[in-house]
Write a protein that holds these residues in place. Sequence first.
Motif, PDB file in Angstrom:
ATOM      1  N   HIS A   1      67.768   5.790  -4.998  1.00 30.02           N
ATOM      2  CA  HIS A   1      68.419   4.855  -5.549  1.00 30.02           C
ATOM      3  C   HIS A   1      68.185   4.182  -6.813  1.00 30.02           C
ATOM      4  O   HIS A   1      67.229   4.739  -7.414  1.00 30.02           O
ATOM      5  CB  HIS A   1      68.284   3.594  -4.501  1.00 30.02           C
TER       6      HIS A   1
ATOM      7  N   VAL B   1      64.872  12.025 -12.049  1.00 28.63           N
ATOM      8  CA  VAL B   1      66.081  11.566 -11.791  1.00 28.63           C
ATOM      9  C   VAL B   1      66.789  11.979 -10.495  1.00 28.63           C
ATOM     10  O   VAL B   1      67.258  11.352  -9.683  1.00 28.63           O
ATOM     11  CB  VAL B   1      67.183  11.777 -13.144  1.00 28.63           C
TER      12      VAL B   1
ATOM     13  N   LEU C   1      75.798  10.492 -13.084  1.00 25.97           N
ATOM     14  CA  LEU C   1      74.719  11.060 -12.167  1.00 25.97           C
ATOM     15  C   LEU C   1      75.394  11.771 -11.032  1.00 25.97           C
ATOM     16  O   LEU C   1      74.755  12.758 -10.655  1.00 25.97           O
ATOM     17  CB  LEU C   1      74.129   9.795 -11.550  1.00 25.97           C
TER      18      LEU C   1
ATOM     19  N   LEU D   1      69.463   9.801 -21.954  1.00 28.27           N
ATOM     20  CA  LEU D   1      69.092   8.928 -21.276  1.00 28.27           C
ATOM     21  C   LEU D   1      70.468   8.100 -20.852  1.00 28.27           C
ATOM     22  O   LEU D   1      70.911   7.494 -19.814  1.00 28.27           O
ATOM     23  CB  LEU D   1      67.924   7.975 -21.366  1.00 28.27           C
ATOM     24  N   GLN D   2      71.236   7.770 -21.944  1.00 32.25           N
ATOM     25  CA  GLN D   2      72.258   6.812 -21.886  1.00 32.25           C
ATOM     26  C   GLN D   2      73.127   7.859 -21.275  1.00 32.25           C
ATOM     27  O   GLN D   2      74.008   7.241 -20.326  1.00 32.25           O
ATOM     28  CB  GLN D   2      72.952   6.872 -23.392  1.00 32.25           C
TER      29      GLN D   2
ATOM     30  N   GLU E   1      70.020   4.278 -12.468  1.00 31.63           N
ATOM     31  CA  GLU E   1      70.977   4.012 -13.441  1.00 31.63           C
ATOM     32  C   GLU E   1      70.878   2.953 -14.467  1.00 31.63           C
ATOM     33  O   GLU E   1      70.862   3.174 -15.505  1.00 31.63           O
ATOM     34  CB  GLU E   1      72.612   4.137 -13.093  1.00 31.63           C
TER      35      GLU E   1
ATOM     36  N   LEU F   1      72.914   9.865 -18.962  1.00 26.60           N
ATOM     37  CA  LEU F   1      72.432   9.955 -17.286  1.00 26.60           C
ATOM     38  C   LEU F   1      72.462   8.538 -16.673  1.00 26.60           C
ATOM     39  O   LEU F   1      72.688   8.385 -15.482  1.00 26.60           O
ATOM     40  CB  LEU F   1      71.086  10.443 -17.446  1.00 26.60           C
ATOM     41  N   GLY F   2      72.473   7.646 -17.589  1.00 29.14           N
ATOM     42  CA  GLY F   2      72.650   6.213 -17.044  1.00 29.14           C
ATOM     43  C   GLY F   2      73.880   5.800 -16.614  1.00 29.14           C
ATOM     44  O   GLY F   2      74.254   4.546 -16.642  1.00 29.14           O
ATOM     45  N   ASP F   3      74.617   6.387 -15.649  1.00 27.14           N
ATOM     46  CA  ASP F   3      76.021   5.858 -15.402  1.00 27.14           C
ATOM     47  C   ASP F   3      76.225   6.479 -14.029  1.00 27.14           C
ATOM     48  O   ASP F   3      76.085   7.675 -13.740  1.00 27.14           O
ATOM     49  CB  ASP F   3      76.976   6.269 -16.376  1.00 27.14           C
ATOM     50  N   PRO F   4      76.547   5.901 -13.046  1.00 30.13           N
ATOM     51  CA  PRO F   4      76.732   6.282 -11.480  1.00 30.13           C
ATOM     52  C   PRO F   4      77.522   7.504 -11.471  1.00 30.13           C
ATOM     53  O   PRO F   4      77.298   8.500 -10.727  1.00 30.13           O
ATOM     54  CB  PRO F   4      77.185   5.120 -10.696  1.00 30.13           C
TER      55      PRO F   4
ATOM     56  N   LEU G   1      67.654   4.174 -16.414  1.00 27.28           N
ATOM     57  CA  LEU G   1      68.109   5.040 -17.401  1.00 27.28           C
ATOM     58  C   LEU G   1      68.901   4.440 -18.628  1.00 27.28           C
ATOM     59  O   LEU G   1      68.603   4.577 -19.946  1.00 27.28           O
ATOM     60  CB  LEU G   1      68.903   6.291 -16.845  1.00 27.28           C
ATOM     61  N   GLN G   2      69.721   3.462 -18.251  1.00 30.34           N
ATOM     62  CA  GLN G   2      70.311   2.583 -19.511  1.00 30.34           C
ATOM     63  C   GLN G   2      69.493   1.853 -20.005  1.00 30.34           C
ATOM     64  O   GLN G   2      69.689   1.867 -21.279  1.00 30.34           O
ATOM     65  CB  GLN G   2      71.576   1.767 -18.396  1.00 30.34           C
TER      66      GLN G   2
END
Lengths: 108, 108
Positions: free
Chosen positions: B108, B103, B34, B25-26, A22, B28-31, A25-26
């Motif tokens: 992890h 992804v 995801l 990407l933004q 994450e 997807l970039g969150d737990p 990706l961020q």
Amino acid sequence: MVVSTTESELLPQPERAEIRVENVLQALGDPVRLLIVRALAAARSGIACGEIMLPVSPSTRTHHLRVLREAGVISVQCAGTRKLSTLRRADLDALYPGLLAGVLAAEH
Amino acid sequence: MVVSTTESELLPQPERAEIRVENVLQALGDPVRLLIVRALAAARSGIACGEIMLPVSPSTRTHHLRVLREAGVISVQCAGTRKLSTLRRADLDALYPGLLAGVLAAEH
């Protein structure tokens, strides 16, 4: 991690096992940081980030480089007064096979 | 885009050509997001998002689904009172080959 010579030092970065998807990706999810990543992907070796044309102020550039480094996307090596950045391609490809290639393949 | 029957409607989403990699990407970039993407990737067909176990409130869940839909990561189909979500795997694989697989491969 610090390399062996005293005049060349790697700035703090997560080990491969500490990298989190994450955070990667961020870090990648920003147009300016994508410009940096594309420039580093195209370079054969580390490049001084001042050499990358970016539409931002020096302090914003520094911020973006720190985000990328702390997420595990790039390494930054201080050599004297220069800071050389490299993409952590081997680490990212090992952790997330295809992710970086997919991002770099993007036309938009 | 609206499908042909009046009782089943696709919520607004970007066309494939309108999808932007930084937005994907933004998104997807969150737990939590995801978790949603992993659940949708494991499903054979659309699933009602209430069925995905998430450690967040209903309003936060709704927010995350909207971010994913507006970025082009998922489609949400309203069928009567149900909303069925699906991953836009074909679109993402066409635009960014390898990204989604990388992804999803992440430990992890």
